[in-house]
Enzyme design. Structure first.
Site, PDB file in Angstrom:
ATOM      1  N   GLY A 261      -2.536 -89.918 -18.427  1.00 26.47           N
ATOM      2  CA  GLY A 261      -1.765 -88.772 -18.894  1.00 26.47           C
ATOM      3  C   GLY A 261      -1.325 -87.828 -17.795  1.00 26.47           C
ATOM      4  N   HIS A 262      -1.598 -88.168 -16.542  1.00 28.29           N
ATOM      5  CA  HIS A 262      -1.298 -87.243 -15.426  1.00 28.29           C
ATOM      6  C   HIS A 262      -0.681 -87.989 -14.264  1.00 28.29           C
ATOM      7  CE1 HIS A 262      -2.069 -84.081 -12.348  1.00 28.29           C
ATOM      8  NE2 HIS A 262      -2.000 -83.288 -13.393  1.00 28.29           N
ATOM      9  N   PHE A 263       0.370 -88.463 -14.254  1.00 21.20           N
ATOM     10  CA  PHE A 263       1.377 -88.617 -15.294  1.00 21.20           C
ATOM     11  C   PHE A 263       1.634 -90.106 -15.427  1.00 21.20           C
ATOM     12  CE2 PHE A 263       1.854 -84.541 -13.225  1.00 21.20           C
ATOM     13  CZ  PHE A 263       1.844 -83.669 -14.285  1.00 21.20           C
TER      14      PHE A 263
ATOM     15  N   VAL B 261      -0.710 -89.016 -10.639  1.00 18.19           N
ATOM     16  CA  VAL B 261      -1.143 -88.094  -9.592  1.00 18.19           C
ATOM     17  C   VAL B 261      -2.586 -87.692  -9.888  1.00 18.19           C
ATOM     18  CG1 VAL B 261      -0.764 -85.806  -8.563  1.00 18.19           C
ATOM     19  CG2 VAL B 261       1.198 -87.203  -9.249  1.00 18.19           C
TER      20      VAL B 261
END
EC number: 4.2.1.59
Length: 151
Positions: free
Chosen positions: A53-55, A60
């Site tokens: 989810g990041h991203f 990252v």
């Protein structure tokens, strides 16, 4: 001089830190000198859950987890310096100052973390920290720990 040119592997880190997957963020301690500094590494793997989810299109390593990695490295240095691993006496991570993110870390990177004791008194420890990937500083920060007696 208290220089120890010995690494701490993950089994030794498990004995010091209460954190476990997915929140254990130190993979190995490379070197330390009691009451001075500690050098450690964090390996970034695409298999870690926060990359989903990041991203998802541009993974990252989250900056807040770089700070947490520094705090975990500092916790190991506190223990290795004082020998204190006592349920009645804990060091709490209580502050972050002068933090700057210079570059990013991505899956496949190895983050080298160095924490250095900047100031120490009876109940407060302040650390100056850097995180480096491929010889580039990705983050600088100061973090603060406070000792608390529970009983």
């Amino acid at each position: 001089m208290n220089v120890i040119n010995n690494t701490l592997n993950i089994k030794k880190i498990f004995k010091i830190l209460p954190h476990r997957y997915p929140f254990l963020l130190i993979d190995r301690v490379l070197n330390f000198e009691k009451f001075k500094y500690l050098q450690a590494i964090k390996n970034c793997s695409i298999n870690e859950p926060y990359f989903q989810g990041h991203f998802s299109n541009e993974p990252v390593f989250p900056g807040v987890l770089i700070i947490e990695s520094m705090a975990q490295a500092a916790s190991i240095l506190i223990y290795k310096s004082t020998g204190e691993l006592n349920i009645n006496k804990l060091y709490y991570f209580v502050g972050v100052d002068d933090t700057r993110f210079k570059k990013i870390a991505i899956p496949g990177d190895q983050i080298f973390i160095k924490v250095t004791i900047l100031k120490s008194n009876k109940n407060i420890l302040i650390f100056k920290n850097i995180a480096v990937v491929n010889n580039d500083i990705i983050c600088k920060s100061k973090i603060v720990f406070a000792k608390k007696y529970l009983f």
